[in-house]
Design an enzyme around this catalytic site. Structure first.
Site, PDB file in Angstrom:
ATOM      1  N   GLU A  26       8.369  34.255 -10.635  1.00  0.00           N
ATOM      2  CA  GLU A  26       9.061  33.818 -12.047  1.00  0.00           C
ATOM      3  C   GLU A  26       8.693  32.698 -12.959  1.00  0.00           C
ATOM      4  O   GLU A  26       7.310  32.273 -12.844  1.00  0.00           O
ATOM      5  CB  GLU A  26      10.887  33.241 -11.218  1.00  0.00           C
ATOM      6  N   ASP A 139      31.005  29.963 -10.313  1.00  0.00           N
ATOM      7  CA  ASP A 139      29.795  30.374 -11.312  1.00  0.00           C
ATOM      8  C   ASP A 139      29.095  30.679  -9.622  1.00  0.00           C
ATOM      9  O   ASP A 139      29.196  29.545  -9.040  1.00  0.00           O
ATOM     10  CB  ASP A 139      29.330  29.021 -11.593  1.00  0.00           C
ATOM     11  N   SER A 141      25.560  32.317  -8.635  1.00  0.00           N
ATOM     12  CA  SER A 141      24.397  32.713  -9.724  1.00  0.00           C
ATOM     13  C   SER A 141      24.216  34.270  -8.703  1.00  0.00           C
ATOM     14  O   SER A 141      24.164  34.874  -7.742  1.00  0.00           O
ATOM     15  CB  SER A 141      23.274  32.606  -8.415  1.00  0.00           C
ATOM     16  N   LYS A 160      18.834  24.741  -4.400  1.00  0.00           N
ATOM     17  CA  LYS A 160      19.001  24.588  -4.617  1.00  0.00           C
ATOM     18  C   LYS A 160      20.080  22.962  -4.178  1.00  0.00           C
ATOM     19  O   LYS A 160      21.260  23.548  -4.455  1.00  0.00           O
ATOM     20  CB  LYS A 160      19.073  23.724  -5.902  1.00  0.00           C
TER      21      LYS A 160
HETATM   22  N1  PSU Z   1      13.827  27.353  -9.027  1.00  0.00           N
HETATM   23  C1  PSU Z   1      13.598  25.997  -9.188  1.00  0.00           C
HETATM   24  N2  PSU Z   1      13.368  25.828 -11.037  1.00  0.00           N
HETATM   25  C2  PSU Z   1      14.823  26.640 -11.692  1.00  0.00           C
HETATM   26  C3  PSU Z   1      14.494  28.075 -10.612  1.00  0.00           C
HETATM   27  C4  PSU Z   1      14.143  28.666  -9.444  1.00  0.00           C
HETATM   28  O1  PSU Z   1      12.740  25.407  -9.013  1.00  0.00           O
HETATM   29  O2  PSU Z   1      15.139  26.484 -12.629  1.00  0.00           O
HETATM   30  C5  PSU Z   1      15.304  28.778 -11.939  1.00  0.00           C
HETATM   31  C6  PSU Z   1      15.173  30.168 -10.756  1.00  0.00           C
HETATM   32  O3  PSU Z   1      14.730  31.397 -12.401  1.00  0.00           O
HETATM   33  C7  PSU Z   1      16.558  30.842 -10.608  1.00  0.00           C
HETATM   34  C8  PSU Z   1      17.590  30.433 -11.726  1.00  0.00           C
HETATM   35  O4  PSU Z   1      16.962  32.303 -10.420  1.00  0.00           O
HETATM   36  O5  PSU Z   1      17.002  28.896 -11.312  1.00  0.00           O
HETATM   37  C9  PSU Z   1      19.155  30.260 -11.188  1.00  0.00           C
HETATM   38  O6  PSU Z   1      20.007  30.086 -11.916  1.00  0.00           O
HETATM   39  P1  PSU Z   1      21.515  30.503 -12.022  1.00  0.00           P
HETATM   40  O7  PSU Z   1      21.943  29.495 -11.125  1.00  0.00           O
HETATM   41  O8  PSU Z   1      22.093  30.164 -13.527  1.00  0.00           O
HETATM   42  O9  PSU Z   1      21.548  31.777 -11.101  1.00  0.00           O
HETATM   43 MN    MN Z   2      25.676  30.456 -13.044  1.00  0.00          MN
END
Ligand code: PSU
Ligand code: MN
Length: 303
Positions: A26, A139, A141, A160
């Protein structure tokens, strides 16, 4: 129907022609997950890790009305230094392509692009999930739903640790997403090997992961798999050290009214600052580890 706006790098095009193993990577981790220049160094190292383990890396990003599958040196360099790159999830992808914007793909958007390009395996750091306080903020994802829809096996170091991990696992169960810990019983927590929660499933070999990927398709089940690969032993940050810092970053986000797409980048940046860079060092180690495992799965799928 018009053709898909896919642009393959020469290396990925050749791999496709030879049915060689390919691992999708990604770009949001580059633009929104890590500071420059470590983001660029990491992106290069991760690509090298995929190659060292016998597969071809395909970093995915959007520009010039096209989905780029595989970036060259200059493309990676541009992206790592670019300002104001859009963070694209499922909802944003078509608008960015239609308007010719520059966009980095999250886990959800990368899965969509990888699937359209015929790539079945994708390595990242950690997926998005259910945020703490989601009962008020809603929230959650879009990565979670994508895993239920799109047939890509995603290798991550769990979700995470800034997230509500029990709720994240519950939602994944509701959506019918296989959550497979690699080589251990516990669900890993990104910077730490053990979240204290058992993983719903466990597999110990890349071959078994590849076989279960294929079996889902045989059964006509939509969606992919989440492979939760613990961070390497020497690289982890114990959960109890991070806990108060995560709480602090979280309450700062609340006080500053950070919401939507900005939440995850804000929390990652604050933890980097609060740990004097230790979370970034761990993040780099875990994403490299995931790239190596993903390459092994891609090889087993290709053979
Ligand atoms: N993994 C990492 N660092 C990141 C991400 C993943 O080590 O920054 C990113 C990915 O692109 C994931 C996003 O889809 O964080 C999640 O964002 P949100 O919580 O807004 O969906
Ligand atoms: Mn989000």
């Amino acid at each position: 129907m018009s053709t898909l706006p896919l642009v393959f790098s020469p290396e990925v095009a050749e791999a496709r022609a030879n049915a060689a193993p390919i691992v999708a990577l990604e770009s949001t981790i580059i633009t929104h997950g890590m500071p420059y220049p470590q983001n660029l160094e990491t992106a290069r190292l991760v690509e090298a890790d995929v190659r060292a383990n016998g597969a071809i890396p395909a970093t995915i990003a959007i520009r010039d009305h096209s989905i780029h599958i595989g970036l060259d040196e200059a493309g990676l360099d541009d992206l790592a230094q670019a300002q104001d790159v859009a963070k694209l999830s499922r909802a944003d992808l078509a608008v960015c392509l239609a308007t010719g914007g520059v966009g980095a793909t999250t886990v959800a958007a990368t899965m969509i692009c990888a699937a359209r390009a015929g790539i079945s395996v994708f390595a990242t750091g950690g997926i998005g999930g259910v945020h703490k306080g989601a009962e008020d903020s809603f929230d959650i994802s879009a990565d979670l739903r994508e895993l239920a829809h799109t047939p890509v096996t995603v290798v991550a170091a769990g979700a995470k640790a800034i997230l509500d991990l029990p709720k994240t696992l519950e939602v994944l169960e509701t959506l019918g997403v296989p959550v497979i810990a690699f080589g251990q019983d516990a669900f890993p927590a990104f910077w730490s090997r053990n979240s204290g929660l058992p993983a719903p499933l466990r597999l110990d070999t890349t071959r078994d992961i590849a076989q279960s990927h294929l079996m889902r398709a045989t059964l006509g089940l939509p969606g992919g798999q989440l492979v939760a690969n613990p961070i390497p032993d020497g690289a982890e940050i114990p959960a109890d050290i991070l806990k108060p810092l995560i709480d602090r970053a979280q309450s700062e986000a609340g006080a500053q009214g950070i919401s939507g797409k900005s939440v995850t980048p804000f929390l990652l940046r604050r933890l980097f600052e609060l740990t004097d860079g230790a979370t970034l060092t761990a993040n780099i180690a875990l994403v490299r580890n995931n790239a190596a495992l993903a390459a092994g799965i891609a090889r087993d799928l290709a053979s």
